[in-house]
Design a protein around this motif. Structure first.
Motif, short mmCIF file in Angstrom:
data_model
loop_
_atom_site.label_atom_id
_atom_site.label_comp_id
_atom_site.label_asym_id
_atom_site.label_seq_id
_atom_site.Cartn_x
_atom_site.Cartn_y
_atom_site.Cartn_z
N ALA A 184 0.84 -1.20 0.00
CA ALA A 184 0.00 0.00 0.00
C ALA A 184 0.87 1.25 0.00
CB ALA A 184 -0.91 -0.01 1.23
N ASP A 185 0.27 2.38 -0.33
CA ASP A 185 1.01 3.64 -0.28
C ASP A 185 0.95 4.28 1.11
OD1 ASP A 185 1.76 3.51 -2.96
OD2 ASP A 185 -0.13 4.40 -3.60
N PHE A 186 -0.12 3.98 1.85
CA PHE A 186 -0.24 4.57 3.19
C PHE A 186 -1.26 3.80 4.02
CE2 PHE A 186 -3.30 6.71 0.45
CZ PHE A 186 -4.45 6.81 1.22
N VAL A 187 -1.26 4.12 5.31
CA VAL A 187 -2.22 3.54 6.24
C VAL A 187 -3.16 4.66 6.68
CG1 VAL A 187 -2.52 2.49 8.53
CG2 VAL A 187 -0.54 1.87 7.11
N LEU A 188 -4.45 4.39 6.62
CA LEU A 188 -5.44 5.36 7.12
C LEU A 188 -6.06 4.77 8.38
CD1 LEU A 188 -6.88 8.09 6.55
CD2 LEU A 188 -8.62 6.79 5.32
N LYS A 206 -8.80 0.34 -2.44
CA LYS A 206 -8.41 -0.17 -3.75
C LYS A 206 -8.04 1.01 -4.66
CE LYS A 206 -10.14 -4.27 -6.06
NZ LYS A 206 -11.37 -5.09 -6.16
N ARG A 207 -8.93 1.98 -4.72
CA ARG A 207 -8.70 3.14 -5.58
C ARG A 207 -7.49 3.94 -5.11
NH1 ARG A 207 -11.93 6.71 -8.99
NH2 ARG A 207 -13.44 5.01 -8.98
N HIS A 208 -7.30 4.04 -3.79
CA HIS A 208 -6.22 4.87 -3.27
C HIS A 208 -5.06 4.05 -2.71
CE1 HIS A 208 -8.32 8.70 -3.87
NE2 HIS A 208 -9.41 8.01 -3.61
N LEU A 346 -17.40 11.43 2.11
CA LEU A 346 -16.07 11.14 2.67
C LEU A 346 -15.18 10.46 1.63
CD1 LEU A 346 -14.31 10.93 5.33
CD2 LEU A 346 -15.26 8.64 5.60
N THR A 347 -15.76 9.48 0.92
CA THR A 347 -15.02 8.69 -0.05
C THR A 347 -14.76 9.45 -1.35
OG1 THR A 347 -16.23 6.77 0.75
CG2 THR A 347 -15.05 6.51 -1.32
N THR A 348 -15.77 10.17 -1.79
CA THR A 348 -15.69 10.73 -3.14
C THR A 348 -15.09 12.13 -3.15
OG1 THR A 348 -17.95 11.56 -2.91
CG2 THR A 348 -17.67 9.42 -4.00
N ASP A 349 -15.22 12.88 -2.05
CA ASP A 349 -14.78 14.27 -2.06
C ASP A 349 -13.76 14.58 -0.97
OD1 ASP A 349 -17.67 14.21 -3.23
OD2 ASP A 349 -16.82 16.11 -3.93
N TYR A 350 -14.16 14.34 0.28
CA TYR A 350 -13.35 14.81 1.39
C TYR A 350 -11.92 14.26 1.34
CZ TYR A 350 -11.66 15.87 6.01
OH TYR A 350 -10.90 16.34 7.04
N LEU A 351 -11.79 12.92 1.37
CA LEU A 351 -10.45 12.35 1.44
C LEU A 351 -9.64 12.54 0.15
CD1 LEU A 351 -10.96 9.13 3.60
CD2 LEU A 351 -9.56 11.11 4.18
N PRO A 352 -10.23 12.35 -1.04
CA PRO A 352 -9.44 12.59 -2.25
C PRO A 352 -8.87 14.02 -2.30
CG PRO A 352 -11.42 11.38 -2.80
CD PRO A 352 -11.54 11.77 -1.34
#
Lengths: 362, 362
Positions: A184-188, A206-208, A346-352
Motif C-alpha cells: 500500500a502507499d499509506f495507512v489510514l 483499492k482506488r487509493h 467522505l469517499t468521493t470528495d473529502y479524502l481525495p
C-alpha cells in the motif's frame, strides 16, 4: 535495564529475592516511578518518555510488604504464561493470583484494582511491554486493504477480507503476528466504525492503494501497535482520521507521541510521523457544512482544548491556529456530519481532496 | 403487512401520502405501537413477539405534524440507501436528514434521539429489519472455526482466520454475507473476548469441531443474526457461554427469545433452541472454585434476578432452580474466575465436561 527474554527477566526478579536471602540482606526490588513527575516529552524523538526515577519495594517494610508479595505473585503468574505460551487478560491474572492466606482471612488481592497496577509496575521494571508479558488489553479493531498479515500461522490477505475485514488482535507481536507484505502507499487509521464501514464498502483502499484500520473509537493498543509496525517495517506513512473535537486531537496525539499515563510504551507504540488528516476546524467552511450540524462546545470541551493548546507537542503554529479556530467557532464537528452533503462524501470528495492538496497537519 | 423489496416498501409509504393528497384526504400512516403493552411471549414459537396494535400518524394534526414530516424525511434517506446500495449508521441518518426549514429557525431534527425512534417506527411499519434498511448497528464481533463465509464476494474460511478471526459485520444479510458451508457440529457463542481468545488460542474449535463467535460483551445484532443464520441454514445447535450473574441470564435470554424492547426483531434474530452452557450457579461447587473468587450479589443483582425468575420464558423448573440457587448463595461468578484453577481450565476441563455430560439448560 533488564535484558533477555520476558521469561528470563521475570526469573531475574525472583533471583534478586533468592540472592538477597542467601546474603541475609533484605529482599528489595526497584520499580520505576509511574507518575507525571517522571514523564517528559522528548523533542528529539518526538515521543512522551519516562524518566529515570525509581522507588525501592522492600519485603521487610510494613508499608510495602503486601505490595511486595503481590508483585511476586503476579510475576509468578506471568512466568507461567511465558512457559506455557499462553495469553490472558488483566482480569484473569487477578483471579489467578487471588487466594486466602493460610490460617487467616487475608486475601492476596481484594480486587482487580490491586493487581492491575502491579502488572504495570512489572512492565516498567522489566522494560517489557504488556504484550510481551502476554497480557491482552481490551478492545479490538478491524483491518482491510493492501497488506498481508500472518496471524497464528494463517496468511491473511486483507484485500480479500470482505467488507468487514480481519479482526485486529489485542497482541500484535512476533511470532504470533507477522506483516508479510504491504504494498500500500499509506495507512489510514479511522477513529470510528461508521467511517471505516463507509470506506471499506466503497473499496476506498483499492482506488487509493492503502490500508484501512479502525479501533471502533479510541484506538486500542493492538491497533496502535499494528499501525506502528506497518509504518516501521514497511515504511508507510500513517494518516489519522478523527472527529473535530478535543477528543479527536487527543486521539491523534496519543497515536503520534504516546500518552502521559503509559509513557513507558511510547517507544513501541508511538508513531511520531503520523499525520492528522482531519476533520480540521477549517474543514466545515471548506466543505460548506451547514452550521447546524456543528455541536456547541461544552465548558469541558473548552477547558480540554485549552489544556491541549499548552502541550509541548502542540506548539507548532499550524496546530495553535487549528485549535484556536475551533475555540473561536464555538463548534465541534463529527465526521458523520459529512453525510449531510452525501452519504459517500467522505469517499468521493473529502479524502481525495485532502490527499491531493496534501492538506494535513503534522 | 407490506411486502416487496425494502425499496418498494419505502416507496409505498410515499405513495400513501401522494394518494391521500390526490383524493383530498388527510395523509396518514399506521405505525405499530412499540410499547410493553404491545408485546407478548409466544409460547408456541418460544419468542417474544409484537402484537397488532397500531397508531395513526397524521400530517394535519398539530401534535403529529412534526413526527409525520420526520418520518417522511427518514424514509426518503432510507430510500437513497436502497437505490445507491449503501449502508450507513443511525448517526449519519440523523445528519443526513437534518436541515433548517426555509425562512425559519426550526430544524427538522434537533438531536439524534429524535431520528432513532423514527427509524424504529419505519422498521416495524414496513416489517423491515434495520439491516434490510441498510442501517448498521454499533458493535462488532469475531468468528473462527469450521465455517466458510462469503463477505462482499470474498470467501472467508474461518479455519484459516488466524487466532483473532474474521470481523463479524454489523449487517449479516444476503447478498452481502452468505454462509457457504458449515461442517461444524455446533456454534459456541462466547460472551466475552477473554474466553474467545482463550478458546481460539487453544484451537478449541478444531478439537471439538465447532464455530466460536464473540460479540465482546452483550452480543450485537450482527453476532446474533449470524448465529441464527448458521443455526437455520446449516441446522447447527447454538450454545451460549456467559458469566453466572443476572446479566448473563439476560444475555442468554435475548439470544434465545429476543428482547422486549426490540420484540419486532425476534422473528429474524431469536434462536429458541439456544442452550445455556454456563456458568451455572452449580458450577462453582462442581468445579471446586474457592468462594473468594465469587462476587457478592448487589441489591440490584438480587432484584434483577427476581424479575428474571418471573419472566414467562424462565418458568421451567430447571431454570427456577438455577436462579434460586444463585440467590441462595449470595454470589455471582465470572468465567474469568476459572483461571483461578488454571489459565486453560475452560478449554481443558470445563467445556469438555459440559459437552460430555450434556450439562446445559434449555
Amino acid at each position: 535495564m533488564p535484558t533477555g527474554t520476558a521469561e528470563q527477566r521475570l526469573v531475574g526478579l525472583a533471583d534478586l529475592v533468592v540472592e538477597a536471602a542467601r546474603k541475609k540482606r533484605d529482599p528489595e526490588i526497584e520499580i520505576p516511578v509511574r507518575a507525571l513527575s517522571n514523564v517528559a516529552f522528548n523533542p528529539k524523538k518526538r515521543i512522551i518518555e519516562m524518566k529515570d526515577a525509581t522507588q525501592a519495594r522492600s519485603l521487610f517494610n510494613l508499608g510495602m510488604a503486601r505490595k511486595f508479595m503481590q508483585t511476586m505473585l503476579v510475576a509468578d503468574a506471568l512466568a507461567v504464561l511465558q512457559r506455557e505460551k499462553l495469553t490472558t487478560s488483566l482480569r484473569e491474572i487477578y483471579y489467578r493470583t487471588k487466594h486466602t492466606l493460610r490460617d487467616s482471612t487475608e486475601n492476596t488481592f481484594d480486587a482487580q484494582d490491586e493487581s492491575d497496577p502491579i502488572i504495570e509496575d512489572i512492565e516498567v521494571a522489566l522494560a517489557a511491554l504488556r504484550e510481551e508479558l502476554q497480557v491482552a488489553a481490551e478492545g479490538r479493531g478491524s483491518i482491510v486493504g493492501n497488506v498481508v498479515l500472518v496471524d497464528d500461522g494463517d496468511a491473511i490477505d486483507c484485500t480479500r477480507a470482505g467488507k468487514s475485514g480481519h479482526t485486529v488482535p489485542s497482541i500484535v507481536e512476533e511470532p504470533g503476528i507477522r506483516i508479510r507484505k504491504c504494498a500500500a502507499d499509506f495507512v489510514l487509521l479511522v477513529e470510528k466504525a461508521t467511517q471505516f464501514n463507509r470506506l471499506s464498502e466503497d473499496k476506498f483502499w483499492k482506488r487509493h492503494n492503502c490500508v484501512l484500520v479502525t479501533g471502533n473509537g479510541q484506538p486500542p493498543r493492538g491497533v496502535r501497535r499494528l499501525c506502528r509496525r506497518i509504518h516501521d517495517e514497511w515504511k508507510k506513512p500513517v494518516y489519522v482520521l478523527v472527529d473535530n473535537d478535543p477528543w479527536g486531537y487527543y486521539i491523534y496525539s496519543v497515536v503520534k507521541q504516546g500518552s502521559i499515563n503509559l509513557a513507558f510504551e511510547s517507544q513501541r507504540m508511538a508513531i511520531p510521523d503520523a499525520k492528522f488528516i482531519g476533520l480540521s476546524s477549517y474543514d466545515p467552511e471548506k466543505h460548506k457544512l451547514p452550521r447546524n450540524v456543528g455541536i456547541r462546545l461544552t465548558d469541558k470541551d473548552v477547558s480540554r482544548a485549552k489544556e491541549i493548546l499548552a502541550y509541548p507537542w502542540f506548539q507548532k503554529k499550524e496546530w495553535q491556529r487549528e485549535i484556536r479556530n475551533m475555540l473561536a467557532s464555538g463548534l465541534k464537528f463529527e465526521l458523520d456530519a459529512l453525510a449531510n452533503k452525501d452519504f459517500r462524501y467522505l469517499t468521493t470528495d473529502y479524502l481525495p481532496r485532502k490527499l491531493k492538496e496534501r492538506d494535513w497537519l503534522d
